[in-house]
Design a protein around this motif. Sequence first.
Motif, PDB file in Angstrom:
ATOM      1  N   THR A  65       3.316  23.158  -1.587  1.00  0.00           N
ATOM      2  CA  THR A  65       4.042  22.026  -2.166  1.00  0.00           C
ATOM      3  C   THR A  65       4.490  21.057  -1.082  1.00  0.00           C
ATOM      4  OG1 THR A  65       4.824  23.500  -3.913  1.00  0.00           O
ATOM      5  CG2 THR A  65       5.957  21.397  -3.664  1.00  0.00           C
ATOM      6  N   ALA A  66       4.980  21.589   0.031  1.00  0.00           N
ATOM      7  CA  ALA A  66       5.416  20.727   1.136  1.00  0.00           C
ATOM      8  C   ALA A  66       4.246  19.943   1.708  1.00  0.00           C
ATOM      9  CB  ALA A  66       6.083  21.564   2.222  1.00  0.00           C
ATOM     10  N   GLY A  67       3.099  20.578   1.834  1.00  0.00           N
ATOM     11  CA  GLY A  67       1.919  19.881   2.343  1.00  0.00           C
ATOM     12  C   GLY A  67       1.484  18.743   1.447  1.00  0.00           C
ATOM     13  N   TRP A  68       1.441  19.000   0.135  1.00  0.00           N
ATOM     14  CA  TRP A  68       1.044  17.953  -0.800  1.00  0.00           C
ATOM     15  C   TRP A  68       2.083  16.840  -0.867  1.00  0.00           C
ATOM     16  CZ3 TRP A  68      -3.643  17.076  -2.039  1.00  0.00           C
ATOM     17  CH2 TRP A  68      -4.552  18.119  -2.122  1.00  0.00           C
ATOM     18  N   LEU A  69       3.349  17.198  -0.704  1.00  0.00           N
ATOM     19  CA  LEU A  69       4.399  16.193  -0.697  1.00  0.00           C
ATOM     20  C   LEU A  69       4.259  15.251   0.504  1.00  0.00           C
ATOM     21  CD1 LEU A  69       7.017  15.082  -1.961  1.00  0.00           C
ATOM     22  CD2 LEU A  69       8.256  16.713  -0.516  1.00  0.00           C
ATOM     23  N   VAL A  70       3.975  15.804   1.664  1.00  0.00           N
ATOM     24  CA  VAL A  70       3.785  14.972   2.858  1.00  0.00           C
ATOM     25  C   VAL A  70       2.556  14.080   2.704  1.00  0.00           C
ATOM     26  CG1 VAL A  70       3.256  15.041   5.321  1.00  0.00           C
ATOM     27  CG2 VAL A  70       5.011  16.522   4.406  1.00  0.00           C
ATOM     28  N   ILE A  71       1.497  14.595   2.113  1.00  0.00           N
ATOM     29  CA  ILE A  71       0.289  13.786   1.901  1.00  0.00           C
ATOM     30  C   ILE A  71       0.580  12.639   0.929  1.00  0.00           C
ATOM     31  CG2 ILE A  71      -2.032  13.809   0.902  1.00  0.00           C
ATOM     32  CD1 ILE A  71      -2.336  16.626   2.110  1.00  0.00           C
ATOM     33  N   ALA A  72       1.308  12.918  -0.144  1.00  0.00           N
ATOM     34  CA  ALA A  72       1.638  11.864  -1.112  1.00  0.00           C
ATOM     35  C   ALA A  72       2.533  10.794  -0.480  1.00  0.00           C
ATOM     36  CB  ALA A  72       2.327  12.470  -2.330  1.00  0.00           C
ATOM     37  N   ILE A  73       3.506  11.219   0.316  1.00  0.00           N
ATOM     38  CA  ILE A  73       4.376  10.262   1.002  1.00  0.00           C
ATOM     39  C   ILE A  73       3.572   9.436   1.998  1.00  0.00           C
ATOM     40  CG2 ILE A  73       6.321  10.051   2.602  1.00  0.00           C
ATOM     41  CD1 ILE A  73       7.551  12.483   1.207  1.00  0.00           C
ATOM     42  N   ALA A  74       2.618  10.068   2.692  1.00  0.00           N
ATOM     43  CA  ALA A  74       1.792   9.354   3.666  1.00  0.00           C
ATOM     44  C   ALA A  74       0.905   8.311   2.989  1.00  0.00           C
ATOM     45  CB  ALA A  74       0.940  10.347   4.457  1.00  0.00           C
ATOM     46  N   ILE A  75       0.337   8.642   1.841  1.00  0.00           N
ATOM     47  CA  ILE A  75      -0.500   7.670   1.119  1.00  0.00           C
ATOM     48  C   ILE A  75       0.340   6.462   0.696  1.00  0.00           C
ATOM     49  CG2 ILE A  75      -1.788   7.296  -1.027  1.00  0.00           C
ATOM     50  CD1 ILE A  75      -2.811  10.183  -0.736  1.00  0.00           C
ATOM     51  N   ALA A  76       1.521   6.722   0.154  1.00  0.00           N
ATOM     52  CA  ALA A  76       2.390   5.618  -0.273  1.00  0.00           C
ATOM     53  C   ALA A  76       2.854   4.790   0.928  1.00  0.00           C
ATOM     54  CB  ALA A  76       3.586   6.172  -1.035  1.00  0.00           C
ATOM     55  N   ALA A  77       3.239   5.448   2.006  1.00  0.00           N
ATOM     56  CA  ALA A  77       3.751   4.731   3.179  1.00  0.00           C
ATOM     57  C   ALA A  77       2.660   3.950   3.890  1.00  0.00           C
ATOM     58  CB  ALA A  77       4.404   5.715   4.151  1.00  0.00           C
ATOM     59  N   ALA A  78       1.443   4.459   3.919  1.00  0.00           N
ATOM     60  CA  ALA A  78       0.355   3.760   4.603  1.00  0.00           C
ATOM     61  C   ALA A  78      -0.055   2.489   3.862  1.00  0.00           C
ATOM     62  CB  ALA A  78      -0.849   4.690   4.757  1.00  0.00           C
ATOM     63  N   ASN A  79       0.113   2.466   2.559  1.00  0.00           N
ATOM     64  CA  ASN A  79      -0.276   1.298   1.774  1.00  0.00           C
ATOM     65  C   ASN A  79       0.874   0.338   1.507  1.00  0.00           C
ATOM     66  OD1 ASN A  79      -3.164   1.624   1.111  1.00  0.00           O
ATOM     67  ND2 ASN A  79      -2.434   3.573   0.317  1.00  0.00           N
ATOM     68  N   LEU A  80       2.099   0.764   1.732  1.00  0.00           N
ATOM     69  CA  LEU A  80       3.269  -0.062   1.458  1.00  0.00           C
ATOM     70  C   LEU A  80       3.252  -1.412   2.169  1.00  0.00           C
ATOM     71  CD1 LEU A  80       6.064  -0.164   0.032  1.00  0.00           C
ATOM     72  CD2 LEU A  80       7.004   0.767   2.154  1.00  0.00           C
ATOM     73  N   PRO A  81       2.906  -1.507   3.448  1.00  0.00           N
ATOM     74  CA  PRO A  81       2.935  -2.821   4.107  1.00  0.00           C
ATOM     75  C   PRO A  81       1.964  -3.835   3.516  1.00  0.00           C
ATOM     76  CG  PRO A  81       2.830  -1.081   5.738  1.00  0.00           C
ATOM     77  CD  PRO A  81       2.625  -0.445   4.410  1.00  0.00           C
ATOM     78  N   PHE A  82       0.912  -3.379   2.852  1.00  0.00           N
ATOM     79  CA  PHE A  82      -0.107  -4.299   2.343  1.00  0.00           C
ATOM     80  C   PHE A  82       0.165  -4.761   0.923  1.00  0.00           C
ATOM     81  CE2 PHE A  82      -2.308  -1.699   5.549  1.00  0.00           C
ATOM     82  CZ  PHE A  82      -2.640  -2.725   6.413  1.00  0.00           C
ATOM     83  N   PHE A  83       1.078  -4.116   0.211  1.00  0.00           N
ATOM     84  CA  PHE A  83       1.308  -4.458  -1.187  1.00  0.00           C
ATOM     85  C   PHE A  83       2.506  -5.365  -1.416  1.00  0.00           C
ATOM     86  CE2 PHE A  83      -1.213  -0.528  -2.203  1.00  0.00           C
ATOM     87  CZ  PHE A  83      -2.277  -1.238  -2.718  1.00  0.00           C
ATOM     88  N   ASN A  84       3.205  -5.758  -0.350  1.00  0.00           N
ATOM     89  CA  ASN A  84       4.321  -6.685  -0.525  1.00  0.00           C
ATOM     90  C   ASN A  84       4.496  -7.508   0.740  1.00  0.00           C
ATOM     91  OD1 ASN A  84       5.998  -5.307   1.366  1.00  0.00           O
ATOM     92  ND2 ASN A  84       6.388  -3.772  -0.197  1.00  0.00           N
ATOM     93  N   ASP A  85       5.275  -8.576   0.616  1.00  0.00           N
ATOM     94  CA  ASP A  85       5.522  -9.439   1.769  1.00  0.00           C
ATOM     95  C   ASP A  85       6.928  -9.271   2.329  1.00  0.00           C
ATOM     96  OD1 ASP A  85       3.039 -10.617   2.105  1.00  0.00           O
ATOM     97  OD2 ASP A  85       3.417 -12.109   0.552  1.00  0.00           O
ATOM     98  N   LYS A  86       7.660  -8.274   1.844  1.00  0.00           N
ATOM     99  CA  LYS A  86       8.973  -7.979   2.404  1.00  0.00           C
ATOM    100  C   LYS A  86       8.819  -6.947   3.516  1.00  0.00           C
ATOM    101  CE  LYS A  86      11.644  -8.890  -1.734  1.00  0.00           C
ATOM    102  NZ  LYS A  86      12.585  -8.324  -2.699  1.00  0.00           N
ATOM    103  N   LEU A  87       9.736  -6.978   4.454  1.00  0.00           N
ATOM    104  CA  LEU A  87       9.711  -6.021   5.550  1.00  0.00           C
ATOM    105  C   LEU A  87      10.219  -4.676   5.041  1.00  0.00           C
ATOM    106  CD1 LEU A  87       8.951  -6.041   8.530  1.00  0.00           C
ATOM    107  CD2 LEU A  87      11.321  -6.527   9.057  1.00  0.00           C
TER     108      LEU A  87
END
Length: 101
Positions: free
Chosen positions: A5-27
């Motif tokens: 569960t911890a491994g999948w949680l880190v992977i899900a957080i990494a996917i969201a965090a890696a794409n976050l800068p490209f989906f909005n113009d806020k810092l």
Amino acid sequence: MDISTAGWLVIAIAIAAANLPFFNDKLFAVVPAKWAPKPLFIRLLEMTALYLVVGAVGFALETQIGARFPQGWEFYAISGCMFLVLGFPGFILRYLRKAHG
């Protein structure tokens, strides 16, 4: 929390965090920016900061489960490249997709 569960949680957080800068113009999706579209180097700096945050979450979960294993430079090189690959869909949608209309 178990290891799987911890491994999948880190992977899900990494996917969201890696794409976050490209989906909005806020810092960091919170602070309004002074520029209309964020420049690419700001997005990459934001990705670097988010990589460190995801790494800290991973280390915290690993410590909570049991003993934290020492990591060499190879681990950080591979995980950094993997973080860039996880952010590739956001890059494609932001910079390479043609606008219709």
